[in-house]
Scaffold this active site. Sequence first.
Site, mmCIF file in Angstrom:
data_model
loop_
_atom_site.group_PDB
_atom_site.id
_atom_site.type_symbol
_atom_site.label_atom_id
_atom_site.label_comp_id
_atom_site.label_asym_id
_atom_site.label_seq_id
_atom_site.Cartn_x
_atom_site.Cartn_y
_atom_site.Cartn_z
ATOM 1 N N ARG A 56 45.961 2.954 55.074
ATOM 2 C CA ARG A 56 45.477 2.924 56.461
ATOM 3 C C ARG A 56 46.617 2.712 57.449
ATOM 4 O O ARG A 56 46.645 3.308 58.515
ATOM 5 C CB ARG A 56 44.427 1.825 56.629
ATOM 6 C CG ARG A 56 43.119 2.193 55.952
ATOM 7 C CD ARG A 56 42.061 1.173 56.274
ATOM 8 N NE ARG A 56 40.784 1.532 55.682
ATOM 9 C CZ ARG A 56 39.685 0.792 55.803
ATOM 10 N NH1 ARG A 56 39.711 -0.327 56.485
ATOM 11 N NH2 ARG A 56 38.562 1.167 55.251
ATOM 12 N N ASP A 163 31.466 -7.461 67.966
ATOM 13 C CA ASP A 163 32.365 -7.117 66.863
ATOM 14 C C ASP A 163 33.787 -7.463 67.283
ATOM 15 O O ASP A 163 34.081 -7.574 68.481
ATOM 16 C CB ASP A 163 32.266 -5.621 66.525
ATOM 17 C CG ASP A 163 32.700 -5.333 65.098
ATOM 18 O OD1 ASP A 163 31.831 -5.174 64.222
ATOM 19 O OD2 ASP A 163 33.928 -5.283 64.842
#
Length: 291
Positions: A56, A163
């Site tokens: 990633r 979030d």
Amino acid sequence: MDPNTETSFNIAEPNVAHILASRPLADKDFKRISEMVYSLCRINLHDGKKALVQARLNKRLRQLGIDTYPEYLELVQSDDTKRELTYMIDTLTTNLTFFFRESDHFDYLRDEVLKKIDPGKDKKLRIWSAGCSSGEEAYTLAMVAREALPDLDRMDALILGTDISTRVLAVAREGSYPEVRFRDTPAPLRNKYFEKDPARPGFCRAKSELARLIRFRKLNLMEPWPMKQPFDVIFCRNVMIYFDKQTQHELVQRYFDALRPGGVFMVGHSESLTGIQHRFRYARPTIYIKP
Ligand SMILES: C[S@@+](CC[C@H](N)C(=O)[O-])C[C@H]1O[C@@H](n2cnc3c(N)ncnc32)[C@H](O)[C@@H]1O
């Protein structure tokens, strides 16, 4: 469920081998990254996650034209705006979610909570989707609330989605999703509450009667929570699975305190409060009530 199975990263991507080879991640740099992530958001990146982290982040290093991890970490730590740190956290969080995920929770919510509300008497409704990712959970809550309570507009009803990741929150606020993402949404509900997005062919966006019930906010669950009013319902599903037991324990106490008496707390199907000391009454697997 093993959190590894939740990732949207696909190890079979054609250029992954090349990416991995081009920017090796030394164990000591991986350790620094996992310590930074743990201290900020308590996500536990154990050794088995190294390949995932590398795959990633390599993409990010390439974008920035940076060749080595020590250089990248220098950038993350020296950036006072915390922009790169935010980006790193965004990249390393696992955000898989979908409409009507673990749908029995929404059945319980409809039958045991919403249907028992009398909009003439019960004026307030507060539901929190903690770790809401790109918003599908919050929009599902809004659809279920609208369906169960035709008089919802007479109430002061609010669904809060929070979030830590700015990237997913941007999607949530947009409220526009590819049509394929609605595969678990009953067609009549999709047609009632979503419309074709004129700006994005193949996407449907939430109609305002749905969107106006929801507020999305950035919140790191490890930091103080600014919300003062007690919640009727808290969904924290498929979030605590990434935390260690001590962190889960602390969070569960905080969720208890954030609920009104009689309030309902739900965790993901692969989670439970087993092994955690808590004051909730067990209602059903993964569903708990504050006495
Ligand atoms: C797998 S998603 C779960 C989404 C949704 N609740 C569901 O069950 O479909 C987990 C979410 O938790 C968020 N998360 C992880 N650590 C967090 C933290 N410390 N504070 C707030 N959110 C966090 C991630 O960014 C991610 O979007």
